[in-house]
Design an enzyme around this catalytic site. Structure first.
Site, PDB file in Angstrom:
ATOM      1  N   ARG A 159      46.200  41.576  16.061  1.00 60.40           N
ATOM      2  CA  ARG A 159      46.022  42.885  15.498  1.00 60.40           C
ATOM      3  C   ARG A 159      45.671  43.874  16.482  1.00 60.40           C
ATOM      4  O   ARG A 159      44.798  44.859  16.011  1.00 60.40           O
ATOM      5  CB  ARG A 159      45.021  42.639  14.295  1.00 60.40           C
ATOM      6  CG  ARG A 159      45.541  41.987  13.117  1.00 60.40           C
ATOM      7  CD  ARG A 159      46.830  42.261  12.473  1.00 60.40           C
ATOM      8  NE  ARG A 159      46.826  41.461  11.272  1.00 60.40           N
ATOM      9  CZ  ARG A 159      47.784  40.580  11.350  1.00 60.40           C
ATOM     10  NH1 ARG A 159      48.134  39.856  12.460  1.00 60.40           N
ATOM     11  NH2 ARG A 159      48.044  39.646  10.096  1.00 60.40           N
ATOM     12  N   SER A 228      45.404  42.837   4.256  1.00 63.23           N
ATOM     13  CA  SER A 228      43.788  42.339   4.762  1.00 63.23           C
ATOM     14  C   SER A 228      43.085  43.626   5.180  1.00 63.23           C
ATOM     15  O   SER A 228      43.499  44.181   6.084  1.00 63.23           O
ATOM     16  CB  SER A 228      44.116  41.179   5.941  1.00 63.23           C
ATOM     17  OG  SER A 228      44.851  40.273   5.598  1.00 63.23           O
ATOM     18  N   GLU A 325      40.387  45.721   9.749  1.00 63.94           N
ATOM     19  CA  GLU A 325      41.726  45.690  10.626  1.00 63.94           C
ATOM     20  C   GLU A 325      42.406  47.007  10.060  1.00 63.94           C
ATOM     21  O   GLU A 325      42.926  47.464  10.857  1.00 63.94           O
ATOM     22  CB  GLU A 325      42.482  44.480   9.894  1.00 63.94           C
ATOM     23  CG  GLU A 325      43.518  43.879  10.449  1.00 63.94           C
ATOM     24  CD  GLU A 325      44.738  44.159   9.754  1.00 63.94           C
ATOM     25  OE1 GLU A 325      45.048  45.399   9.286  1.00 63.94           O
ATOM     26  OE2 GLU A 325      45.448  42.963   9.266  1.00 63.94           O
TER      27      GLU A 325
HETATM   28  N1  EPU Z   1      40.752  31.858   1.672  1.00 65.28           N
HETATM   29  C1  EPU Z   1      39.968  31.459   0.923  1.00 65.28           C
HETATM   30  N2  EPU Z   1      39.501  32.603  -0.038  1.00 65.28           N
HETATM   31  C2  EPU Z   1      39.846  33.770   0.153  1.00 65.28           C
HETATM   32  C3  EPU Z   1      40.955  33.669   0.710  1.00 65.28           C
HETATM   33  C4  EPU Z   1      41.468  33.066   1.778  1.00 65.28           C
HETATM   34  O1  EPU Z   1      39.276  30.353   0.858  1.00 65.28           O
HETATM   35  O2  EPU Z   1      39.720  34.407  -0.830  1.00 65.28           O
HETATM   36  C5  EPU Z   1      41.214  30.640   2.718  1.00 65.28           C
HETATM   37  C6  EPU Z   1      42.601  30.139   2.348  1.00 65.28           C
HETATM   38  O3  EPU Z   1      42.611  29.218   1.411  1.00 65.28           O
HETATM   39  C7  EPU Z   1      43.008  29.748   3.803  1.00 65.28           C
HETATM   40  C8  EPU Z   1      42.464  30.709   4.632  1.00 65.28           C
HETATM   41  O4  EPU Z   1      41.373  31.359   4.031  1.00 65.28           O
HETATM   42  O5  EPU Z   1      42.655  28.599   3.730  1.00 65.28           O
HETATM   43  C9  EPU Z   1      43.564  31.778   5.156  1.00 65.28           C
HETATM   44  O6  EPU Z   1      43.989  32.349   4.185  1.00 65.28           O
HETATM   45  P1  EPU Z   1      45.350  33.005   3.975  1.00 65.28           P
HETATM   46  O7  EPU Z   1      46.476  32.148   4.388  1.00 65.28           O
HETATM   47  O8  EPU Z   1      45.599  33.670   2.812  1.00 65.28           O
HETATM   48  O9  EPU Z   1      45.652  34.119   5.205  1.00 65.28           O
HETATM   49  P2  EPU Z   1      44.478  35.238   5.928  1.00 65.28           P
HETATM   50  O10 EPU Z   1      43.832  34.727   7.001  1.00 65.28           O
HETATM   51  O11 EPU Z   1      43.510  35.547   4.703  1.00 65.28           O
HETATM   52  C10 EPU Z   1      46.488  36.298   7.357  1.00 65.28           C
HETATM   53  C11 EPU Z   1      46.617  37.767   7.705  1.00 65.28           C
HETATM   54  C12 EPU Z   1      47.577  38.170   6.812  1.00 65.28           C
HETATM   55  C13 EPU Z   1      48.796  37.340   6.653  1.00 65.28           C
HETATM   56  C14 EPU Z   1      48.485  35.820   6.268  1.00 65.28           C
HETATM   57  C15 EPU Z   1      49.502  34.814   6.389  1.00 65.28           C
HETATM   58  C16 EPU Z   1      44.727  38.829   8.989  1.00 65.28           C
HETATM   59  C17 EPU Z   1      43.592  39.619   8.783  1.00 65.28           C
HETATM   60  N3  EPU Z   1      45.459  38.512   7.885  1.00 65.28           N
HETATM   61  O12 EPU Z   1      45.704  36.249   6.216  1.00 65.28           O
HETATM   62  O13 EPU Z   1      48.026  39.414   6.977  1.00 65.28           O
HETATM   63  O14 EPU Z   1      49.721  37.678   5.547  1.00 65.28           O
HETATM   64  O15 EPU Z   1      47.540  35.459   7.386  1.00 65.28           O
HETATM   65  O16 EPU Z   1      49.751  34.842   7.841  1.00 65.28           O
HETATM   66  O17 EPU Z   1      44.994  38.020  10.067  1.00 65.28           O
HETATM   67  C18 EPU Z   1      47.535  41.690   6.918  1.00 65.28           C
HETATM   68  O18 EPU Z   1      47.248  41.782   8.204  1.00 65.28           O
HETATM   69  O19 EPU Z   1      47.432  42.923   6.175  1.00 65.28           O
HETATM   70  C19 EPU Z   1      47.940  40.462   6.374  1.00 65.28           C
HETATM   71  C20 EPU Z   1      48.136  40.463   4.924  1.00 65.28           C
END
Ligand code: EPU
Length: 337
Positions: A159, A228, A325
């Site tokens: 990012r 995010s 972010e």
């Molecule tokens: N999780 C929780 N509780 C929550 C949210 C997430 O326990 O409320 C856990 C999920 O169960 C999972 C882990 O956290 O085990 C990761 O969650 P998720 O797969 O939804 O991805 P993220 O890390 O929250 C990142 C990117 C997203 C991208 C997704 C999928 C960042 C800051 N965000 O989100 O990007 O779509 O992975 O690859 O890196 C963005 O940058 O705007 C964005 C949406």
């Protein structure tokens, strides 16, 4: 006359800039620069406004980059797709799929324009913009010339890129990007939620990821948000191991250097008791706590209030300070929370 930013920020906040213009061609840049010279005001460039939070009215000039167009070329090994900055990135992916150019499908449905993609180095489901970038075309305001910055000179990271550095935000206006996509395609199924997927064609992956995103992430058309809100924090392995000893199923992804782990900010926020939080008209999304939402009519102060509250709760509970972010814009330009 003030320029309303309501339709230019996906949080849907009712904020204004001193002056603004939609840039459809290069002549309009000249109009904007004339205005900047006349007024001495600072400027920012927006694409779809899907990664900004305005803290208040902006005392400056907003250029909304609407430059459109795509050009295709190829050699024996690669497709090259030059995309003007104002094209929506998801529609670029769909155009490529229609032309049987495969590779971008894991980036399905990420909001925002092609010109914004390199700034944050957008990424999802195991792919990043930088995996496909050949160069970024910029208008360099230092010499008023169009220049190309090769991908290897963009300092792409998680990012981040050179386009986030303050001296560059005043210097470069991104006008286009060129993508370099290998003709030899293999599906990228490394991300956990893609394991076991049945239809592993590029379109199958695109459709699956679109479904996952639609089920977890609110559409800004329904609920104002900017994806995010915080970055996933990178911590020492020992911090991760301590969490694992205290909680079941701690999501963590090893980083290249082996001594650090990237944690899921959404998980930390949930465990800090902030999932589905609501303070006035702003809060965190009930299905994904990393998304801050405008429940309708939220003020910038309400959103900033939620962001600070969440950051403090996570810091108190885990000693980890989340970094936004999303770019925060104050009355004089980019600033901190
Ligand atoms: N999780 C929780 N509780 C929550 C949210 C997430 O326990 O409320 C856990 C999920 O169960 C999972 C882990 O956290 O085990 C990761 O969650 P998720 O797969 O939804 O991805 P993220 O890390 O929250 C990142 C990117 C997203 C991208 C997704 C999928 C960042 C800051 N965000 O989100 O990007 O779509 O992975 O690859 O890196 C963005 O940058 O705007 C964005 C949406």
């Amino acid at each position: 006359m003030a320029f309303s930013l309501k339709k230019y920020n996906t949080f849907g906040l009712e904020v204004e800039a001193t002056w603004g213009i939609e840039i459809n061609d290069f002549v309009m840049f000249d109009m904007a620069f004339k205005k900047i010279k006349e007024t001495g005001l600072p400027f920012i460039v927006l694409g779809d406004g899907s990664d900004v939070l305005f803290k208040e009215d902006y005392e400056g000039i907003v250029m909304v980059n609407r430059l459109k167009g795509m050009e295709f070329s190829q050699d024996s090994d690669f497709h090259y797709v030059k995309v003007q900055a104002g094209e929506n990135f998801d529609s670029v992916i769909r155009t490529c799929l229609d032309r049987e150019i495969y590779g971008l499908e894991n980036l399905a449905l990420i909001p925002g324009t092609a010109g914004a993609a390199p700034v944050q180095n957008i990424g999802a489901y195991g792919s990043s913009f930088s995996d496909f970038c050949r160069y970024v075309e910029v208008l360099d305001l230092k010499n008023n010339k169009i220049d190309r910055i090769r991908a290897q000179d963009c300092a792409f990271g998680y990012r981040t890129s050179i386009f986030k550095i303050p001296e560059n935000t005043d210097r470069y206006i991104i006008t286009a990007v060129e993508l370099k996509i290998p003709k030899k395609w293999t599906p990228n199924l490394n991300y956990a939620s893609l394991e076991g997927l049945e239809d592993t064609s590029a379109r199958g992956i695109y459709n699956h990821i679109s479904d996952v995103r639609n089920s977890k992430l609110p559409s800004p058309k329904v609920l104002g948000n900017a994806g995010s809100f915080f970055k996933n924090p990178v911590v020492e392995k020992s911090v991760y191991e301590k969490l694992v000893s205290e909680y079941d199923h701690v999501p963590g992804y090893g980083t290249d250097d082996g001594s650090t782990v990237k944690l899921a900010a959404g998980w930390l926020i949930e465990k800090a008791g902030c999932k589905g939080l609501r303070m006035g008209n702003a809060g965190t999304y009930e299905k994904q706590s990393l998304i801050l939402v405008n429940y309708g009519g939220a003020s910038p102060d309400e959103l900033i209030g939620v962001a600070c509250f969440v950051r403090n709760k996570v810091a108190d509970k885990f000693g980890i300070v989340l970094e936004p972010e999303v770019r925060i814009i104050g009355k004089k330009g980019e600033c901190h929370l």
